[in-house]
Design a protein around this motif. Structure first.
Motif, short mmCIF file in Angstrom:
data_model
loop_
_atom_site.label_atom_id
_atom_site.label_comp_id
_atom_site.label_asym_id
_atom_site.label_seq_id
_atom_site.Cartn_x
_atom_site.Cartn_y
_atom_site.Cartn_z
N ARG A 1 73.90 -98.42 -98.07
CA ARG A 1 73.67 -98.26 -99.51
C ARG A 1 72.39 -98.95 -99.95
NH1 ARG A 1 78.35 -97.07 -102.53
NH2 ARG A 1 76.99 -97.18 -104.35
N LEU A 2 72.13 -100.12 -99.39
CA LEU A 2 70.90 -100.83 -99.75
C LEU A 2 69.68 -100.02 -99.34
CD1 LEU A 2 71.74 -104.52 -98.81
CD2 LEU A 2 71.19 -103.67 -101.08
N LEU A 3 69.72 -99.51 -98.12
CA LEU A 3 68.55 -98.81 -97.60
C LEU A 3 68.36 -97.46 -98.27
CD1 LEU A 3 68.90 -99.63 -93.80
CD2 LEU A 3 67.48 -100.76 -95.52
N CYS A 4 69.42 -96.90 -98.84
CA CYS A 4 69.29 -95.61 -99.51
C CYS A 4 68.64 -95.75 -100.88
CB CYS A 4 70.66 -94.95 -99.69
SG CYS A 4 71.27 -94.21 -98.21
N ALA A 5 68.61 -96.96 -101.41
CA ALA A 5 68.03 -97.15 -102.74
C ALA A 5 66.57 -96.71 -102.72
CB ALA A 5 68.14 -98.61 -103.16
N SER A 6 66.23 -95.84 -103.64
CA SER A 6 64.87 -95.30 -103.65
C SER A 6 63.91 -96.30 -104.27
CB SER A 6 64.84 -94.00 -104.45
OG SER A 6 65.21 -94.25 -105.78
N GLY A 7 62.66 -96.20 -103.86
CA GLY A 7 61.63 -97.04 -104.43
C GLY A 7 61.59 -98.44 -103.87
N GLN A 8 62.34 -98.68 -102.79
CA GLN A 8 62.33 -100.03 -102.23
C GLN A 8 62.28 -99.93 -100.71
OE1 GLN A 8 65.51 -102.43 -103.72
NE2 GLN A 8 65.22 -101.77 -105.84
N ALA A 9 61.61 -100.90 -100.12
CA ALA A 9 61.50 -100.96 -98.66
C ALA A 9 62.04 -102.30 -98.18
CB ALA A 9 60.05 -100.79 -98.23
N TYR A 10 62.81 -102.25 -97.09
CA TYR A 10 63.42 -103.46 -96.55
C TYR A 10 62.81 -103.78 -95.21
CZ TYR A 10 66.93 -103.56 -100.20
OH TYR A 10 67.57 -103.65 -101.39
N ASN A 11 63.12 -105.00 -94.75
CA ASN A 11 62.53 -105.45 -93.49
C ASN A 11 63.23 -104.86 -92.27
OD1 ASN A 11 64.88 -106.78 -94.05
ND2 ASN A 11 64.20 -108.76 -93.23
N TYR A 12 64.30 -104.10 -92.48
CA TYR A 12 65.00 -103.47 -91.36
C TYR A 12 65.22 -101.99 -91.68
CZ TYR A 12 66.17 -107.65 -88.69
OH TYR A 12 66.11 -108.77 -87.91
N GLU A 13 65.34 -101.21 -90.62
CA GLU A 13 65.66 -99.80 -90.74
C GLU A 13 66.93 -99.51 -89.95
OE1 GLU A 13 61.11 -98.02 -91.11
OE2 GLU A 13 62.26 -97.78 -89.25
N MET A 14 67.70 -98.50 -90.42
CA MET A 14 68.95 -98.14 -89.74
C MET A 14 68.75 -96.79 -89.07
SD MET A 14 72.75 -97.63 -91.35
CE MET A 14 73.20 -99.36 -91.40
N GLY A 15 69.13 -96.72 -87.81
CA GLY A 15 69.02 -95.47 -87.07
C GLY A 15 70.30 -95.17 -86.32
N PHE A 16 70.34 -94.00 -85.66
CA PHE A 16 71.54 -93.62 -84.93
C PHE A 16 71.16 -92.88 -83.67
CE2 PHE A 16 70.56 -90.19 -87.81
CZ PHE A 16 70.65 -89.07 -87.01
N ARG A 17 72.04 -92.94 -82.69
CA ARG A 17 71.91 -92.18 -81.45
C ARG A 17 73.23 -91.49 -81.18
NH1 ARG A 17 69.25 -96.79 -79.52
NH2 ARG A 17 71.24 -97.57 -78.71
N VAL A 18 73.15 -90.24 -80.77
CA VAL A 18 74.34 -89.46 -80.49
C VAL A 18 74.27 -89.01 -79.04
CG1 VAL A 18 75.67 -87.40 -81.09
CG2 VAL A 18 74.44 -88.67 -82.87
N GLY A 19 75.38 -89.17 -78.33
CA GLY A 19 75.41 -88.73 -76.95
C GLY A 19 76.82 -88.74 -76.42
N SER A 20 76.95 -88.44 -75.14
CA SER A 20 78.26 -88.45 -74.52
C SER A 20 78.52 -89.74 -73.77
CB SER A 20 78.39 -87.27 -73.56
OG SER A 20 77.40 -87.36 -72.56
N PHE A 21 77.54 -90.60 -73.70
CA PHE A 21 77.72 -91.91 -73.08
C PHE A 21 76.71 -92.86 -73.70
CE2 PHE A 21 74.44 -89.83 -70.71
CZ PHE A 21 73.52 -90.82 -70.45
N ALA A 22 76.93 -94.14 -73.49
CA ALA A 22 76.02 -95.14 -74.03
C ALA A 22 75.99 -96.32 -73.09
CB ALA A 22 76.46 -95.59 -75.41
N ALA A 23 74.89 -97.07 -73.17
CA ALA A 23 74.78 -98.25 -72.32
C ALA A 23 75.84 -99.26 -72.70
CB ALA A 23 73.39 -98.86 -72.47
#
Lengths: 544, 260
Positions: A160-182
């Motif tokens: 919710r914080l990162l979705c706020a428009s007009g503002q930039a934060y020191n972290y970004e949220m990302g995702f990975r999709v797969g059938s396995f993970a480390a």
């Protein structure tokens, strides 16, 4: 259900339905996760119309608030039979060499049954259909739980914080999709919490959903980047300096310009600043509708009370009408002046007639006789009263004669007669006496004639005769108490009879129980005696 | 001769020993009869109704609406298996987002019940109370002298346990100015209490999620609308009996729940 039936029909069997359901669940879960874990300007994707596509109706849960990101459409569908793993991570903004930190790991997998289970699972088509329906129902609940949990876990706040428009934060949220993970390291594993949802059994296997997440994200120290200090300084200085009323419209205008109302307000409430407090009443007004009137649920007691009272009134009013009408003329005509005073409340026309009759002494007898005849003809119960009166008189005479001969029989008869006399006294005993004496004297013997003469002589004396009659009535009224005792004694006897009957029944049941117990005792004794006899015989044989 | 006299001697103690056995058998028979009666009674009373007792939450009157909305709508979201249009709502006093089914009528009903409960709390402050959400299925009985009647068969009940405390520590005013004027210690106490309550609410919501997924076999077939339900709040007469009323209500709710 319609969707499932269509898909099942198209597939041609229950197993086909399951084969469709499991991949669709994987896809739906993926979209649900990405919808609230892929930060993006939500203003660009407004809520769609009320009608949903057929695809959106899977598991009765359309994902439209917010909708999945556009990138989700380009992702390849999870391959059947392989698990779906979604990693949500935070990385320092700027794309530098910062390491990615996984904050959530969602795993959706369908664990196949063993060979034996598969053999057992191979049932009839109808059985498979029912199993698919049951599994579909459970998948609906499971997906709703995932949907809810996604909003309760800590990563949702960051989203919710990162979705706020007009503002930039020191972290970004990302995702990975797969059938396995480390796999996680030991340290990461220890820091993670795990939630495993109850699995759903399907034809293809057990559908399992689990999530590993960091319970606290405070270590990341999310802050707004200092790239735009001017805007931040302006916002923070303006709020406390200006009046609350002026500041409120400003925030509204900002919200209107940015379109979504939640993002700018929500960060304010989370940020440690006094700004959220002015918004609290607005939010309350928004979410709380006008209160409904509170009515006390007590309508039935007064209705019941009213009915009860009405029933009582009806019961009371019924017997009051008849005796009032019947008693009035009788008492007025026979009583003297003081008695008349007591009987004034009865109807006045009859009183007037009584007075006029009293003045004319020689005509009194004839007129009273005529009026009595009229009254008797009008009232239907008169013949019964006459019969009773005649019986009473005959009873008296018979009692007198019998007392001289047999005192016991006389006593019993007199008591019964007196009870009947008591009943008649209340109605019209004086009239009855005057009327009955005359016919009795005529067919009777010489004794009867003498009684008749005495009556005629007493009738001539107006006041003295009335007083004498009153005294006689009072004396005759005394046996009321004695006669009233007899029904009480009879009631007591009936009660005693009931007790005796119940006592007899109890005794019988107890006797039956005892009989059964004694029978059992007898059988036990016989069995033991037989065994002991055999033992004794054996011993005797051994001794011999 | 000696043998015959011995036999007679053996018989006499048998008669003496036989009496206690008879009484014991009689005692056993009577107990068996009572056991049969008890079994019948319990058999009749048994009903297939799943019950979930949620963790008790300690909160202030102004937080009641947030908490009850959050809990009730989360339960409804999990037990509404027909098509829904989910909507996210944020709590006013807590950083919690819950999901509603997007049904205006349901939202209105829930708010009405919450308002009634708030009114009850105002009359009975500083008291533990219980809100019960029941799901039932209606079946038509055979026509009788008093006309056709429907029987309610409850298949699930949720008991929301709340302990409402008066906000004496923070004074009567709730405006932002008053809050800013409060001392640091009071503010810390308030924030810590609220943080603890928020954590407890999370526990309750996950309790709902777990129960909703573990108990699924008792749910009737999916209708085209929301399941028949009933939200029960304590009545004014409960305050007279206090703790006993809660116990009585729980006993009654095992078979036929309390309703207004």
């Amino acid at each position: 259900m319609a969707t499932l039936s269509d898909s099942a029909g198209g597939g041609g069997g229950g197993r086909a339905g399951a084969e469709l359901m499991v991949p669709q669940f994987h896809l739906k879960a993926l979209h649900a996760i990405l919808a609230v874990r892929a930060p993006r300007p939500l203003a660009a994707a407004p809520a769609p119309a009320a009608s949903f596509r057929r695809r959106d109706r899977w598991f009765h849960l359309p994902l439209h608030a917010p909708p999945p990101p556009a990138s989700a459409e380009h992702l390849p569908e999870p391959s059947p039979g392989e698990p779906l793993v979604v990693d949500v991570y935070l990385t320092p903004s700027g794309g530098g060499g910062g390491a990615e930190a996984v904050v959530e790991r969602w795993t959706v997998s369908c664990e196949p049954w063993s060979a034996g289970a598969r053999g057992g699972g191979g049932a009839a088509a109808s059985g498979e259909g029912l199993a698919v329906n049951r599994a579909y129902k459970r998948c609906i609940t499971l997906l709703r739980s995932v949907y809810t949990a996604l909003r309760l876990l800590p990563a949702y706040r960051v989203f919710r914080l990162l979705c706020a428009s007009g503002q930039a934060y020191n972290y970004e949220m990302g995702f990975r999709v797969g059938s396995f993970a480390a796999p996680f390291t030991r340290a990461e594993e220890a820091a993670m919490s795990t939630r495993r949802f109850a699995p759903v059994e399907t034809q293809l296997g057990r559908l399992v959903v689990s999530v590993q997440y960091l319970p606290s994200l405070a270590a990341f120290n999310l802050e707004i980047c200092s790239l735009a200090p001017a805007m931040l300084i302006t916002d923070y200085v303006g709020s406390p300096a200006a009046d609350p009323m002026r500041a409120f419209p400003a925030s509204l205008t900002e919200a209107a310009s940015s379109a979504p109302a939640f993002p700018p307000r929500r960060p304010n409430s989370w940020a440690p600043s006094p700004a959220p407090w002015p918004y609290t009443p607005g939010q309350q007004a928004k979410f709380s509708p006008p209160p409904a009137l509170y009515a006390s649920p007590t309508p039935s007691p007064p209705t019941f009370a009213g009915g009860y009272l009405q029933s009582r009134l009806s019961g009371e009013t019924a017997p009051m009408i008849i005796p009032g009408g019947g008693r009035g003329p009788v008492h007025n005509r026979n009583m003297s002046d003081p008695v008349r005073g007591f009987m004034l409340p009865p109807p006045s026309p009859k009183n007037i007639r009584g007075d006029s009759g009293g003045h004319e002494t020689p005509m009194e007898t004839g007129r009273t006789g005529i009026r009595m005849a009229d009254l008797y003809t009008n009232l239907p119960s008169v013949p019964k009263i006459k019969i009773k009166d005649s019986r009473d008189e005959s009873g008296r005479f018979s009692g007198v004669f019998s007392s001289s001969g047999s005192p016991r029989l006389g006593f019993s008869r007199s008591s019964s007669r007196l009870s009947m006399q008591d009943d008649t006294d209340d109605l019209d005993f004086p009239f009855a006496v005057d009327d009955v004496d005359t016919p009795d004297s005529r067919p009777g013997s010489s004794g009867g004639k003498d009684v008749g003469d005495q009556a005629s002589s007493s009738s001539h004396k107006s006041q003295d005769a009335a007083v004498g009659y009153l005294v006689h009535m009072l004396k005759s009224a005394r046996p009321l108490r004695d006669s009233s005792n007899s029904p009480l004694t009879s009631r007591v006897e009936s009660v005693e009879g009931g007790n005796v009957s119940s006592f007899m029944s109890r005794r019988t049941s107890d006797a039956l129980e005892e009989l059964e117990s004694f029978k059992e005792i007898k059988e036990n004794l016989l069995a033991r005696s037989r065994s002991r006899m055999q033992e004794s015989l054996d011993k005797s044989l051994r001794h011999s | 001769m000696f043998c015959s006299s011995g036999a007679v001697g053996y018989q006499s103690p048998e008669y003496f020993c036989g009496n206690p056995t008879g009484f014991l058998s009689l005692y056993i028979i009577r107990n068996f009869i009572w056991l049969r009666l008890l079994i019948r009674r319990f058999g009749v009373a048994e009903m297939n109704c799943e019950t979930c007792q949620l963790k008790e939450l300690e909160l202030e009157p102004r937080e009641i609406k947030d908490v009850l909305r959050c809990i009730l709508h989360t339960i409804f979201f999990h037990r509404t298996l027909s098509l829904v249009r989910p909507k996210d709502f944020d709590c006013d006093f807590f950083e919690i987002t819950y999901v509603q089914c997007g049904l205006p009528e349901l939202e209105k009903e829930v708010d009405e019940k919450i308002n009634q409960f708030v009114a009850w709390v105002e009359k009975h402050p500083n008291r533990s109370s219980q809100v019960c959400l029941s799901f039932f299925d209606e079946k038509n009985k055979l026509p009788s002298w008093f006309g056709n009647k429907t029987e309610r068969i409850y298949w699930e009940q949720w008991f929301i346990n709340l302990h409402v405390i008066s906000p004496k520590r923070h004074g009567k005013s709730h405006s932002s100015k008053a809050l800013t004027n409060i001392g640091g210690q009071a503010l810390e106490e308030s924030s810590s209490r609220r943080a603890a309550l928020e954590s407890s609410i999370h526990e309750v919501l996950f309790q709902i999620i777990n129960f909703a997924n573990e108990k699924k076999d008792h749910i009737p077939p999916i209708p085209d609308r929301i399941f028949n339900h009933e939200i029960s709040i304590p009545s004014s007469s409960d305050s007279m009996f206090g703790w006993n009323t809660d116990v009585l209500r729980r006993v009654l709710n095992s078979g036929h729940p309390y309703s207004l």
